[in-house]
Design an enzyme around this catalytic site. Structure first.
Site, mmCIF file in Angstrom:
data_model
loop_
_atom_site.group_PDB
_atom_site.id
_atom_site.type_symbol
_atom_site.label_atom_id
_atom_site.label_comp_id
_atom_site.label_asym_id
_atom_site.label_seq_id
_atom_site.Cartn_x
_atom_site.Cartn_y
_atom_site.Cartn_z
ATOM 1 N N ASP A 132 4.332 4.581 -6.234
ATOM 2 C CA ASP A 132 5.450 3.899 -6.893
ATOM 3 C C ASP A 132 6.715 3.916 -6.032
ATOM 4 O O ASP A 132 6.954 4.870 -5.293
ATOM 5 C CB ASP A 132 5.724 4.591 -8.241
ATOM 6 C CG ASP A 132 6.626 3.749 -9.134
ATOM 7 O OD1 ASP A 132 6.764 2.532 -8.881
ATOM 8 O OD2 ASP A 132 7.209 4.318 -10.072
ATOM 9 N N HIS A 151 6.811 -3.618 -0.366
ATOM 10 C CA HIS A 151 5.340 -3.559 -0.427
ATOM 11 C C HIS A 151 4.759 -3.489 0.989
ATOM 12 O O HIS A 151 3.805 -2.768 1.238
ATOM 13 C CB HIS A 151 4.786 -4.775 -1.173
ATOM 14 C CG HIS A 151 5.143 -4.759 -2.636
ATOM 15 N ND1 HIS A 151 4.907 -3.663 -3.441
ATOM 16 C CD2 HIS A 151 5.742 -5.690 -3.434
ATOM 17 C CE1 HIS A 151 5.335 -3.929 -4.676
ATOM 18 N NE2 HIS A 151 5.847 -5.145 -4.686
ATOM 19 N N LEU A 168 -15.149 9.284 4.087
ATOM 20 C CA LEU A 168 -14.147 9.249 3.009
ATOM 21 C C LEU A 168 -14.424 8.029 2.145
ATOM 22 O O LEU A 168 -14.672 6.942 2.656
ATOM 23 C CB LEU A 168 -12.736 9.116 3.627
ATOM 24 C CG LEU A 168 -11.602 8.732 2.674
ATOM 25 C CD1 LEU A 168 -11.309 9.873 1.698
ATOM 26 C CD2 LEU A 168 -10.324 8.395 3.452
HETATM 27 C C1 FPP Z 1 4.424 0.116 -7.177
HETATM 28 O O1 FPP Z 1 5.759 0.038 -6.723
HETATM 29 C C2 FPP Z 1 3.528 -0.449 -6.187
HETATM 30 C C3 FPP Z 1 2.669 -1.479 -6.417
HETATM 31 C C4 FPP Z 1 2.546 -2.138 -7.731
HETATM 32 C C5 FPP Z 1 1.817 -2.021 -5.351
HETATM 33 C C6 FPP Z 1 1.273 -1.033 -4.381
HETATM 34 C C7 FPP Z 1 0.974 -1.740 -3.120
HETATM 35 C C8 FPP Z 1 1.069 -1.219 -1.879
HETATM 36 C C9 FPP Z 1 1.349 0.200 -1.609
HETATM 37 C C10 FPP Z 1 0.883 -2.078 -0.687
HETATM 38 C C11 FPP Z 1 -0.390 -2.790 -0.643
HETATM 39 C C12 FPP Z 1 -1.544 -1.884 -0.668
HETATM 40 C C13 FPP Z 1 -2.758 -2.230 -0.221
HETATM 41 C C14 FPP Z 1 -3.878 -1.256 -0.318
HETATM 42 C C15 FPP Z 1 -3.016 -3.537 0.417
HETATM 43 P P1 FPP Z 1 6.802 -0.847 -7.532
HETATM 44 O O2 FPP Z 1 6.776 -2.215 -6.951
HETATM 45 O O3 FPP Z 1 6.504 -0.759 -8.993
HETATM 46 O O4 FPP Z 1 8.149 -0.129 -7.191
HETATM 47 P P2 FPP Z 1 9.447 -0.036 -8.104
HETATM 48 O O5 FPP Z 1 9.142 0.980 -9.168
HETATM 49 O O6 FPP Z 1 10.474 0.454 -7.152
HETATM 50 O O7 FPP Z 1 9.734 -1.397 -8.646
#
Ligand code: FPP
Length: 224
Positions: free
Chosen positions: A12, A29, A122
């Site tokens: 997150d 992201h 893994l």
């Molecule tokens: C949550 O942060 C994150 C996500 C919903 C997406 C996670 C994606 C990645 C780490 C990159 C892509 C991964 C792969 C495996 C291709 P948020 O956007 O909710 O953050 P916020 O709470 O600050 O809004």
């Protein structure tokens, strides 16, 4: 010292990181993907068998289309560019969630899973379009359909994580203390670490600190 087989992570904080540093959630992201790569390497170094990453929840469809499209294009590029390397490193990729994306992405996911299915070093479980309540309800429906006795063992075999031991550790970055519909059944006895740092800032040192602390915990599993 506690054995450590499975780490699950709620990654997150990408959006907030992106807004703070580049005035764009999507940039967060992209930066988050670099952390994914670092943590995969460190998981191998620590000889951990399973890593489960929450990449997209069933609730994430409520985000703006532009952000959703960006996330999936990032995933698509990642798989196209990196699957060969992951395969060479003996990593198995498993998608947990409902594969109801574009046919191009669905096929890519299936091909990536098939290609790496025999790998042993893994196993990365990528939770994509994943929701724990849906998973549990679905498992009950299967028990009912097959007229099977309702017990832990039977229910577990209909979960998406059926061949995977429950996580020993759950890490959630981003300074938010909740589970967000992630592995609600499987986390029953996991050690939970809430981390203040946003996911793109989380690094190998933070990860190893958590692992070190986990190993020292006295895990009772209900006993004394
Ligand atoms: C949550 O942060 C994150 C996500 C919903 C997406 C996670 C994606 C990645 C780490 C990159 C892509 C991964 C792969 C495996 C291709 P948020 O956007 O909710 O953050 P916020 O709470 O600050 O809004």
């Amino acid at each position: 010292m506690n054995p450590l087989k499975h780490v699950a992570i709620i990654m997150d904080g990408n959006g907030r990181w992106g807004l703070k540093h580049k005035n764009s959630r999507n940039a967060g992201h992209k930066a988050g993907l670099n952390t994914v790569e670092k943590i995969i390497k460190e998981t191998i170094k620590n000889k951990i068998d399973f890593l489960t990453l929450y990449a997209f929840s069933t609730e994430n469809w409520k985000r703006p289309k532009k952000e959703i499209n960006y996330l999936f294009s990032l995933l698509q590029t990642f798989l196209i560019e990196r699957i060969e390397e992951l395969h060479k490193q003996n990593i198995k990729l498993k998608i947990i969630g409902i594969k109801s994306f574009s046919s191009k992405l669905n096929n890519l996911l299936k091909r990536s899973e098939k290609k790496t299915s025999k790998n042993k070093k893994l196993q990365i479980n990528l939770a994509l379009n994943y929701g724990s309540k849906f998973e549990i309800i679905n498992a009950f429906k299967k028990l009912k359909k097959n007229k099977e006795k309702i017990n832990e063992k039977n229910l577990s075999k209909y979960l998406l994580t059926r061949d995977v031991p429950d996580p020993d550790i759950l890490i959630r970055t981003g300074n938010t203390n909740r589970l967000s519909n992630f592995l609600l059944w499987q986390l029953a006895y996991s050690e939970i670490f809430f981390e203040k740092k946003l996911w793109p800032d989380f690094n190998e040192k933070d990860y190893n600190k958590i692992i070190k602390n986990f190993k020292k915990i006295k895990r009772n599993f209900g006993k004394i």
